[in-house]
Design an enzyme around this catalytic site. Sequence first.
Site, PDB file in Angstrom:
ATOM      1  N   SER A   1     -22.224 -31.384 -40.832  1.00 11.99           N
ATOM      2  CA  SER A   1     -21.279 -31.750 -39.777  1.00 11.99           C
ATOM      3  C   SER A   1     -21.532 -30.907 -38.518  1.00 11.99           C
ATOM      4  CB  SER A   1     -19.849 -31.595 -40.295  1.00 11.99           C
ATOM      5  OG  SER A   1     -18.930 -32.253 -39.480  1.00 11.99           O
TER       6      SER A   1
ATOM      7  N   GLU B   1     -18.835 -43.469 -42.669  1.00  4.40           N
ATOM      8  CA  GLU B   1     -18.168 -42.310 -42.069  1.00  4.40           C
ATOM      9  C   GLU B   1     -18.241 -42.369 -40.549  1.00  4.40           C
ATOM     10  OE1 GLU B   1     -20.042 -38.468 -41.827  1.00  4.40           O
ATOM     11  OE2 GLU B   1     -21.736 -39.185 -43.011  1.00  4.40           O
TER      12      GLU B   1
ATOM     13  N   HIS C   1     -17.494 -38.411 -45.480  1.00  4.32           N
ATOM     14  CA  HIS C   1     -18.185 -37.412 -44.675  1.00  4.32           C
ATOM     15  C   HIS C   1     -18.521 -36.186 -45.535  1.00  4.32           C
ATOM     16  CE1 HIS C   1     -19.169 -35.057 -41.150  1.00  4.32           C
ATOM     17  NE2 HIS C   1     -18.220 -34.190 -41.407  1.00  4.32           N
TER      18      HIS C   1
END
Length: 356
Positions: free
Chosen positions: A203, A297, A327
Amino acid sequence: MTIINRTKIRKDVLELMDRRQHEQNRIIYEYFKKNKEEKVYYQKLWKKILEINEKHLKRQLPKEKIYGALSYEEMLFMAKLFRHIEDALADTYQKRIPIPNDLTINKVKFKNFSAEWQIPPNHIGNRTLLYIHGGGFVLGSVNDHRLLTVELAQHLKMKVLSIDYRLAPEFKFPIHLEDCVSAYNWLLSENVKPEDIVIAGDSAGGNLTLTTLIKLKDQGINLPRGAICLSPVTDLSFTDNSFYLNAETDPALADKGVFWWTEAYIGNKNPYDPLLSPLFADLKGLPPLLIQASTCEMLYGDSERFAIAAKAAGVDVTFEAWDDMLHVFQGFGLKSLPEAKEAIENMKIFVDKLYN
């Protein structure tokens, strides 16, 4: 006010996130039992965040009205609360799934941040994974990623240096990036060769993995052997349609009110700066990359568009996508989702290929 559409999310994924939410609710209850004076403030602030989040993800608010919607004090309060929740969750999970006794953990203290060595008994030579955790630039820690990074250490047969870089809103760009570059340079100073290093992150940590590579390249520093990105943020302008379209199938991000996280990190900086949004960087000369994401996602478009751009620049890119996942499913579903196990096995295949 809830964004996700439960009918569109796979049953086992939904059950996984419901259990996690139940644990979060318990932690929040216990926190406000001890900090009663903060409860009313939190309730009002969380209501405000959810209202803005809904309008943001439905694209009913112009960007200029989102920017500045939360004060610094409000950002700081929420960031600290989220950090408390995530670390408490991590402590709970690590009691259920203890760290193996034969894995060596050593703390490392830098001038402005800290890190942790996680060394499995089966590590090969000096192979080192520099891991940069996710958390939207405002939360996340070595602790709340430890189960994932320990799994990677064992499965990839690498020593892991997992870093606790400084976070927003207390620290803004480029502090996060500077800490990541410092950790890489420290490894070099410890006689770890660039060809023995792989950088990885999820991320926001995937963003920092890529921007670290770009910064090292700009500075003329020898690059690592490769990099692994799990659902990386690559475009902080958030102009990709899939970010909004996939919100109803993203139980990890959609209802967390993430609209303020980017502002907390970049302030009034230009989101098109390549060191903020690596999608817009000169990607020529980067080492081999493995990028993994879920097609449903919010950050799928960031992953896919970056993979396409990197390939166009001549980078050796392996892009892998799974349907019906959430995610960073590699971490959330580490011990329960077969796709998480498959993804980690694919990381091993990627690393073995790098070294062979």
